[in-house]
Design a protein around this motif. Structure first.
Motif, PDB file in Angstrom:
ATOM      1  N   VAL A  51       0.833  -1.203   0.000  1.00 38.18           N
ATOM      2  CA  VAL A  51       0.000   0.000   0.000  1.00 38.18           C
ATOM      3  C   VAL A  51       0.872   1.260   0.000  1.00 38.18           C
ATOM      4  CG1 VAL A  51      -1.878   1.230   1.124  1.00 38.18           C
ATOM      5  CG2 VAL A  51      -1.727  -1.262   1.325  1.00 38.18           C
ATOM      6  N   GLU A  52       0.876   1.967  -1.127  1.00 37.87           N
ATOM      7  CA  GLU A  52       1.579   3.257  -1.212  1.00 37.87           C
ATOM      8  C   GLU A  52       0.720   4.348  -0.586  1.00 37.87           C
ATOM      9  OE1 GLU A  52       4.435   4.762  -2.480  1.00 37.87           O
ATOM     10  OE2 GLU A  52       5.404   2.803  -2.707  1.00 37.87           O
ATOM     11  N   LYS A  53      -0.570   4.196  -0.819  1.00 40.40           N
ATOM     12  CA  LYS A  53      -1.503   5.223  -0.355  1.00 40.40           C
ATOM     13  C   LYS A  53      -2.886   4.617  -0.238  1.00 40.40           C
ATOM     14  CE  LYS A  53      -2.157  10.153  -1.279  1.00 40.40           C
ATOM     15  NZ  LYS A  53      -3.440  10.077  -0.545  1.00 40.40           N
ATOM     16  N   ALA A  73      -5.074  -2.762   6.118  1.00 39.85           N
ATOM     17  CA  ALA A  73      -3.755  -2.396   5.596  1.00 39.85           C
ATOM     18  C   ALA A  73      -3.743  -0.916   5.235  1.00 39.85           C
ATOM     19  CB  ALA A  73      -3.396  -3.244   4.381  1.00 39.85           C
ATOM     20  N   LEU A  74      -2.834  -0.196   5.872  1.00 38.41           N
ATOM     21  CA  LEU A  74      -2.637   1.224   5.547  1.00 38.41           C
ATOM     22  C   LEU A  74      -1.323   1.378   4.794  1.00 38.41           C
ATOM     23  CD1 LEU A  74      -3.594   3.019   8.896  1.00 38.41           C
ATOM     24  CD2 LEU A  74      -5.072   2.247   7.031  1.00 38.41           C
ATOM     25  N   GLU A  75      -0.946   2.611   4.561  1.00 40.15           N
ATOM     26  CA  GLU A  75       0.313   2.906   3.879  1.00 40.15           C
ATOM     27  C   GLU A  75       1.481   2.143   4.504  1.00 40.15           C
ATOM     28  OE1 GLU A  75      -1.792   5.228   4.935  1.00 40.15           O
ATOM     29  OE2 GLU A  75      -2.466   6.198   3.085  1.00 40.15           O
ATOM     30  N   GLY A  76       2.236   1.497   3.668  1.00 41.68           N
ATOM     31  CA  GLY A  76       3.420   0.805   4.142  1.00 41.68           C
ATOM     32  C   GLY A  76       3.194  -0.666   4.468  1.00 41.68           C
ATOM     33  N   TRP A  77       1.932  -1.094   4.422  1.00 43.12           N
ATOM     34  CA  TRP A  77       1.599  -2.481   4.728  1.00 43.12           C
ATOM     35  C   TRP A  77       1.484  -3.318   3.454  1.00 43.12           C
ATOM     36  CZ3 TRP A  77      -0.489  -4.423   9.659  1.00 43.12           C
ATOM     37  CH2 TRP A  77      -0.369  -3.490  10.702  1.00 43.12           C
ATOM     38  N   ASP A  99     -10.625   3.371   0.869  1.00 45.24           N
ATOM     39  CA  ASP A  99     -10.366   4.705   0.315  1.00 45.24           C
ATOM     40  C   ASP A  99      -9.802   4.488  -1.072  1.00 45.24           C
ATOM     41  OD1 ASP A  99     -10.932   6.657   2.267  1.00 45.24           O
ATOM     42  OD2 ASP A  99      -9.135   6.077   3.405  1.00 45.24           O
ATOM     43  N   ASP A 100      -9.659   5.556  -1.816  1.00 44.35           N
ATOM     44  CA  ASP A 100      -8.914   5.447  -3.067  1.00 44.35           C
ATOM     45  C   ASP A 100      -7.490   5.027  -2.713  1.00 44.35           C
ATOM     46  OD1 ASP A 100     -11.216   6.311  -4.197  1.00 44.35           O
ATOM     47  OD2 ASP A 100     -10.461   8.265  -4.841  1.00 44.35           O
ATOM     48  N   CYS A 101      -6.964   4.081  -3.476  1.00 45.18           N
ATOM     49  CA  CYS A 101      -5.664   3.513  -3.136  1.00 45.18           C
ATOM     50  C   CYS A 101      -4.671   3.561  -4.291  1.00 45.18           C
ATOM     51  CB  CYS A 101      -5.822   2.037  -2.759  1.00 45.18           C
ATOM     52  SG  CYS A 101      -6.599   1.739  -1.177  1.00 45.18           S
ATOM     53  N   GLU A 102      -3.413   3.667  -3.906  1.00 44.15           N
ATOM     54  CA  GLU A 102      -2.332   3.427  -4.859  1.00 44.15           C
ATOM     55  C   GLU A 102      -1.533   2.247  -4.336  1.00 44.15           C
ATOM     56  OE1 GLU A 102       0.034   6.930  -5.495  1.00 44.15           O
ATOM     57  OE2 GLU A 102      -1.766   8.190  -5.500  1.00 44.15           O
ATOM     58  N   LEU A 103      -1.469   1.212  -5.149  1.00 41.98           N
ATOM     59  CA  LEU A 103      -0.819  -0.019  -4.719  1.00 41.98           C
ATOM     60  C   LEU A 103       0.375  -0.347  -5.597  1.00 41.98           C
ATOM     61  CD1 LEU A 103      -4.069  -2.176  -4.336  1.00 41.98           C
ATOM     62  CD2 LEU A 103      -2.947  -0.766  -2.599  1.00 41.98           C
ATOM     63  N   VAL A 104       1.237  -1.184  -5.073  1.00 45.43           N
ATOM     64  CA  VAL A 104       2.330  -1.744  -5.847  1.00 45.43           C
ATOM     65  C   VAL A 104       2.143  -3.248  -5.829  1.00 45.43           C
ATOM     66  CG1 VAL A 104       4.812  -1.956  -6.101  1.00 45.43           C
ATOM     67  CG2 VAL A 104       3.844   0.086  -5.030  1.00 45.43           C
ATOM     68  N   ALA A 163      -7.653   3.095  13.902  1.00 46.50           N
ATOM     69  CA  ALA A 163      -8.863   3.484  14.621  1.00 46.50           C
ATOM     70  C   ALA A 163      -9.400   4.817  14.113  1.00 46.50           C
ATOM     71  CB  ALA A 163      -8.576   3.559  16.119  1.00 46.50           C
ATOM     72  N   ARG A 164      -8.476   5.695  13.728  1.00 43.58           N
ATOM     73  CA  ARG A 164      -8.901   7.007  13.240  1.00 43.58           C
ATOM     74  C   ARG A 164      -9.492   6.950  11.834  1.00 43.58           C
ATOM     75  NH1 ARG A 164      -4.100   9.210  13.114  1.00 43.58           N
ATOM     76  NH2 ARG A 164      -3.321   8.677  15.191  1.00 43.58           N
ATOM     77  N   ARG A 165      -9.013   6.010  11.047  1.00 42.59           N
ATOM     78  CA  ARG A 165      -9.370   6.039   9.629  1.00 42.59           C
ATOM     79  C   ARG A 165     -10.465   5.105   9.158  1.00 42.59           C
ATOM     80  NH1 ARG A 165      -4.029   6.415   6.047  1.00 42.59           N
ATOM     81  NH2 ARG A 165      -5.508   5.796   4.420  1.00 42.59           N
ATOM     82  N   VAL A 166     -10.761   4.091   9.913  1.00 41.75           N
ATOM     83  CA  VAL A 166     -11.777   3.156   9.416  1.00 41.75           C
ATOM     84  C   VAL A 166     -13.048   3.241  10.238  1.00 41.75           C
ATOM     85  CG1 VAL A 166      -9.853   1.640   8.742  1.00 41.75           C
ATOM     86  CG2 VAL A 166     -11.241   1.074  10.731  1.00 41.75           C
TER      87      VAL A 166
END
Lengths: 193, 193
Positions: A51-53, A73-77, A99-104, A163-166
């Motif tokens: 997860v980039e974003k 999974a958030l950024e970096g996971w 959310d909208d995501c940018e993945l690798v 906890a803040r984001r989901v």
DNA sequence: AAAAAGCATTGATTTAAATCAATCGTTCGG
DNA sequence: CCGAACGATTGATTTAAATCAATGCTTTTT
């Protein structure tokens, strides 16, 4: 490109820019809109996603159609249905974007190629899996030894950003609680101070 | 010597007898009487144990002094407090023998030496850890998505041999249930056929 | 052999979470 | 901008598991 990915990778392994080049070559970017699936149960999991974003969740659906969140999974996971990825069997879990995501994406063949050309990459892989195992073990221990309230406290200490984001009802699901129960637990905690 | 160990190892990696020789050299046997500790919480976990014979359990003790079984290990299984083993921090879990045991110990330095001399050994290690992760993940999924009765059914399907060999109240603990509840679940199942 | 400890079962009671249901606010999509 | 969907909260009720307690059986220990 792939900034976060290489940043994370760097924490496990030292790479020359030539090696980074090689790895980059085997990765593919993927964008996902909120609510889109990365993987549906029944399909084969073709890639591990970094997860980039953005934010995603992995969940199972039980016989009554209820969803149970196995992982966020958030950024970096990293996120995937690892069993399906390794064996090629149909996935048992769903993964979708919160959310909208940018993945690798790292496919099986890409992984094989990278390992062949950059053996050090193995270190990254095995550190990731070891970390994931230890985290799961802790979670099992929490499930069998802590009260729901303690589990929630533990969760927000461990993952305040999740906890803040989901949505709260997904946290409840992750903890094995009904949304109503979590709401009441929060109320109890809030008034107890 | 170490028959089971090499039998298991063989399932992951092909080894020459020279390589087996090298590995053997770094292992140490250990016998444990029933009820003896292999590891106590607070001590550092100095070795990963392979079970040649016998049965063990790994468990945590909560603030009320109640024990919670995190894992069982029968013949052919590995057991350790992996976090403590890797980091050198004091262990959070206890491990003790449920029967007289014959173990094969692999210390950190032994592991390092083996990996240096027999790089293939890495394959074994990473297959083990991957399997352990996937098993833990399944267990978490069971905890959040199945009823106690379903979890028990699932458990006896998955590990009939464990169910046969360990006291029922430890199975209850492993499943996150009180012994009384498990007893009643079994009764319900028995009369329902 | 007797005593003690460990274990499983069963019953009665308490306790906590799930469920059912309604309301309110927010955000999302047409 | 409006209506619909989504999410969180709150209350009332049901349900299931934990707890408390006692008994009997088996296995260890002395």
């Amino acid at each position: 490109m792939y900034e976060r990915f290489f940043q994370k990778l760097n924490e496990s392994v030292d790479l020359t820019s030539a090696e980074k080049e090689i790895i980059t070559h085997h990765l593919q970017p993927k964008r996902l809109r909120k609510k889109q699936y990365l993987l549906q149960a029944g399909d084969v999991c073709k890639a591990i996603a970094f997860v980039e974003k953005g934010a995603l969740r992995e969940y199972s659906v039980d016989e009554n159609g209820n969803e149970h969140v196995l992982q966020f999974a958030l950024e970096g996971w990293l996120i995937s249905d690892l069993y399906s990825f390794i064996t090629g069997e149909p996935a048992t879990y769903n993964i979708d974007a919160l959310d909208d995501c940018e993945l690798v994406l790292l496919t099986k063949s890409a992984q094989d190629e990278i390992l062949k050309k950059v053996p050090k990459f193995e270190t990254y892989t095995s550190m990731q899996i070891t970390g994931a195992y230890l985290a799961m073990q802790k979670r099992v221990n929490a499930m069998i030894s802590l009260s729901p309230e303690q589990r929630y406290q533990n969760f927000i200490n461990l993952y305040p950003n999740i906890a803040r984001r989901v949505p709260q009802h997904m946290v409840a699901s992750y903890l094995g609680l009904s949304p109503e129960t979590l709401s009441r637990i929060r109320k109890r905690i809030a008034t107890a101070r």
